[in-house]
Enzyme design. Structure first.
Site, PDB file in Angstrom:
ATOM      1  N   TRP A   1       7.447  -0.105  -7.826  1.00 34.30           N
ATOM      2  CA  TRP A   1       8.587  -0.617  -7.066  1.00 34.30           C
ATOM      3  C   TRP A   1       9.845  -0.595  -7.935  1.00 34.30           C
ATOM      4  O   TRP A   1      10.920  -0.204  -7.496  1.00 34.30           O
ATOM      5  CB  TRP A   1       8.310  -2.043  -6.568  1.00 34.30           C
TER       6      TRP A   1
ATOM      7  N   LYS B   1       0.823  -1.231   0.000  1.00 39.05           N
ATOM      8  CA  LYS B   1       0.000   0.000   0.000  1.00 39.05           C
ATOM      9  C   LYS B   1       0.848   1.269   0.000  1.00 39.05           C
ATOM     10  O   LYS B   1       0.595   2.193  -0.772  1.00 39.05           O
ATOM     11  CB  LYS B   1      -0.903   0.037   1.234  1.00 39.05           C
TER      12      LYS B   1
ATOM     13  N   PHE C   1       4.822  -8.184  -9.824  1.00 40.41           N
ATOM     14  CA  PHE C   1       5.971  -9.017  -9.479  1.00 40.41           C
ATOM     15  C   PHE C   1       6.482  -9.676 -10.765  1.00 40.41           C
ATOM     16  O   PHE C   1       5.679  -9.995 -11.654  1.00 40.41           O
ATOM     17  CB  PHE C   1       5.591 -10.103  -8.460  1.00 40.41           C
TER      18      PHE C   1
ATOM     19  N   ALA D   1      -4.482  -0.047  12.346  1.00 36.73           N
ATOM     20  CA  ALA D   1      -5.863  -0.177  11.888  1.00 36.73           C
ATOM     21  C   ALA D   1      -6.557  -1.414  12.434  1.00 36.73           C
ATOM     22  O   ALA D   1      -7.771  -1.517  12.350  1.00 36.73           O
ATOM     23  CB  ALA D   1      -5.903  -0.194  10.363  1.00 36.73           C
TER      24      ALA D   1
ATOM     25  N   LYS E   1       8.195  -6.110  10.076  1.00 33.49           N
ATOM     26  CA  LYS E   1       8.387  -5.396   8.813  1.00 33.49           C
ATOM     27  C   LYS E   1       9.835  -5.021   8.528  1.00 33.49           C
ATOM     28  O   LYS E   1      10.302  -5.106   7.402  1.00 33.49           O
ATOM     29  CB  LYS E   1       7.538  -4.112   8.805  1.00 33.49           C
TER      30      LYS E   1
ATOM     31  N   PHE F   1      -3.922  -1.671   6.768  1.00 35.73           N
ATOM     32  CA  PHE F   1      -4.422  -3.014   6.485  1.00 35.73           C
ATOM     33  C   PHE F   1      -5.453  -2.986   5.352  1.00 35.73           C
ATOM     34  O   PHE F   1      -5.372  -2.151   4.456  1.00 35.73           O
ATOM     35  CB  PHE F   1      -4.942  -3.684   7.754  1.00 35.73           C
TER      36      PHE F   1
ATOM     37  N   ARG G   1       1.131   7.618   7.294  1.00 33.52           N
ATOM     38  CA  ARG G   1       1.341   7.439   8.729  1.00 33.52           C
ATOM     39  C   ARG G   1       2.817   7.273   9.036  1.00 33.52           C
ATOM     40  O   ARG G   1       3.600   6.865   8.184  1.00 33.52           O
ATOM     41  CB  ARG G   1       0.582   6.207   9.226  1.00 33.52           C
TER      42      ARG G   1
ATOM     43  N   THR H   1       4.017   1.676  -0.808  1.00 36.64           N
ATOM     44  CA  THR H   1       4.761   1.750  -2.062  1.00 36.64           C
ATOM     45  C   THR H   1       3.864   2.277  -3.178  1.00 36.64           C
ATOM     46  O   THR H   1       4.264   3.155  -3.959  1.00 36.64           O
ATOM     47  CB  THR H   1       5.311   0.358  -2.430  1.00 36.64           C
TER      48      THR H   1
END
Length: 558
Positions: A412, A73, A384, A275, A107, A303, A96, A75
């Protein structure tokens, strides 16, 4: 030479001075408070000077139900904003702040990824401008004043067994969930059961993110209920005369933080409630500021759409009078195959059958955004290298059946250039009419509001509220707080309250174990399943990979 890590990409970036970024954003230097060369706080009083300026468009980035395969999200939010600017649009992103708990836990960082990041990445992930420390200090000041009041004679008649206020620390530390303190004799305090929450679950965090200025902040802090007296009546922070000192600790934390993306796009990063156990959105002040300064503000909610997006709409938008123009739902082919029953180790292999089995999770989130919240949306497939054309075509075909377009997001690998197709669709959606609506009305009974979320958003068959939860809901209504919005604390890994139910489960029951009034934040928390407000570290914490060398270069943050 292998693929560069996120931190290596970030460390190679030649950042612009934050004064240059402020000029790009249109922020006069009088409102800028620099924290070194590349970070600054912006005085929220600038909003008064821009009161007559119209707001830009608000774009929410949300996602499918998270999996170990990852979604992306932040990214996507960063790359989309850079993509909008490549289209010649005046765009900003509002995100955030990362909590140290997940950074050292699972993470290893949360500032985007690849060529779609916010920088200085290390600072953002580690302490940043000290906001979370200030929030923890204010939280714990109230706890200290509470226990000191009891020690010094307890004039308010506070019942030590009816205290609901917990201490806070910004770390995943399960050892602190349940403690006994005040031991060691008469001068060491009054012995009682206590516990810690992670700072991002503290009501102070929610209050900071929902406050409009220092006066609103003080009023909200004063309304915090810390427990009951022996007569069963609520005792507040105002009763303890605590809100003034707490607000003094938070005066700088209230100001949004300005940084930049790798491509020099202005970015606000401010506040960080989770969240799954809180409302999951950056501060109202940062969002309002971005809306005044840009034509397109991209923001994310934590989330999946059943948690972050629902709370963004039913709590944040309702309180702040915000009206989103479009929603981006982030998904990956890998994650959808995981929802379809494929093991993580096998996600790189083409599997159309599993993909089709997992797609209902995405389609249910899409349907919620369109039919419950009344907002136009686009599905962003975070690309991907292992995704096959057949898999991507299947996702697109299924979404088209619901009248929703799919955009391949390659941010990305390519930064803003890889987000231009998504940006074009977002611009188109922002011009579409929408029927923005909430999940429930505020004047409904507490149980009915929880039921509306469970049935309309989670698609549960039944809602079961334990007797204790029903009793608390009745007490909240009797106190006159029944008209507040609901903040459901629920696992992020499923539409249900059972993290093992993947995809789009049916015929399940949502179990509400307790209900808590957060009168300062202005919402009612409904606890479901086994949700906890203090996470623990995993078996192999990300902290084991993080290091720093003699030149001050940090490694292991992604």
């Amino acid at each position: 030479m292998g693929v560069k890590t996120d931190i290596e990409i970030a460390q190679e970036c030649r950042m612009k001075k934050i004064t240059e970024i402020a000029k790009v954003a249109g922020i006069p230097e009088d409102y800028l408070e620099q924290y070194g060369n590349y970070k600054a706080k912006v005085d929220y009083r600038i909003l008064k000077d821009m009161a007559d300026k119209p707001n830009g468009k608000l774009i929410l980035v949300t996602a499918i139900t998270p999996t170990p395969a990852g979604e992306g999200k932040t990214t996507t939010s960063v790359g989309l904003t850079d993509g909008l600017r490549k289209l010649g649009k005046n765009a900003m992103v509002a995100l955030r702040e990362p909590s140290l708990g997940p950074v050292f836990g699972v993470k290893g960082g949360a500032a985007g990824g690849g060529y779609a990041q916010v920088v200085p990445m290390e600072d953002i992930n580690l302490h940043f401008t000290g906001d979370f420390h200030a929030i923890g200090a204010a939280n714990n000041l109230l706890a200290a004043m509470l226990d000191n009041h009891i020690q010094q004679g307890n004039a308010l008649g506070i019942d030590p067994k009816a205290i609901t206020w917990k201490r806070a620390v910004d770390m995943n530390d399960r050892q602190l969930r349940h403690i006994v303190n005040g031991l060691g004799g008469r001068m060491q305090g009054v012995p009682r059961e206590d516990g810690f929450e992670i700072t991002v679950a503290s009501e102070i965090m929610a209050i900071l993110c929902l406050s409009s200025d220092i006066n609103d902040l003080k009023a909200r802090l004063g309304r915090i209920i810390i427990g009951n007296n022996y007569q069963g009546e609520p005792v507040t922070a105002h009763d303890l005369k605590a809100e003034g000192a707490m607000a003094a600790l938070l005066k700088d934390a209230l100001k949004p933080n300005l940084v930049q993306t790798l491509e020099g796009t202005p970015a606000f990063i401010h506040g960080g409630p989770f969240a799954n156990i809180a409302h999951g959105c950056n501060s109202v002040t940062a969002t309002r500021l971005a809306l005044k300064l840009s034509d397109y503000t991209v923001t994310e909610a934590g989330f999946a759409a059943d948690l972050g997006a629902e709370k963004f709409i039913d709590i944040k938008c309702r309180m702040a009078g915000l009206h989103p123009s479009a929603v981006v739902i982030v998904a990956t082919v890998r994650a959808l195959k995981y929802h379809g029953g494929v093991a993580k180790a096998d996600l790189n292999n083409e599997n159309l059958e599993a993909l089709e089995a997992g797609l209902p999770n995405l389609l249910q989130h899409v349907s919620n955004v369109k039919d419950v919240f009344g907002l136009p949306c686009v599905v962003a497939i975070n690309a991907f290298p292992t995704d096959t054309k057949a898999e991507l075509d299947l996702v697109e075909a299924k979404c088209k059946e619901l009248g929703v377009n799919v955009a391949l997001s390659e941010v990305w690998a390519k930064g803003g250039e890889g987000g231009m197709a998504l940006a074009e669709e977002v611009v188109r959606l922002c011009e579409q009419p929408n029927n923005f609506s909430f999940t429930y009305e505020l004047d409904q009974p507490v149980q009915d509001k929880i039921s509306a979320i469970a049935h309309r958003v989670y698609h549960a068959k039944h809602l079961y509220m334990l007797p204790q939860a029903k009793k608390k809901a009745a007490e909240i209504e009797a106190l006159g707080y029944g008209n507040l919005p609901i903040c459901v604390a629920k696992t992020q890994y499923s539409f249900s309250d059972d993290p093992k139910l993947l995809g789009a489960p049916k015929d399940f029951t949502v179990n509400v174990s307790n209900v808590k009034l957060c009168s300062g934040a202005g919402f009612i928390v409904a606890y479901t399943g086994d949700i906890m407000t203090m996470p623990g570290l995993p078996k192999v914490p990300a902290a084991e990979r993080i290091d720093i060398d003699e030149n001050g270069v940090i490694s292991g943050l992604f």
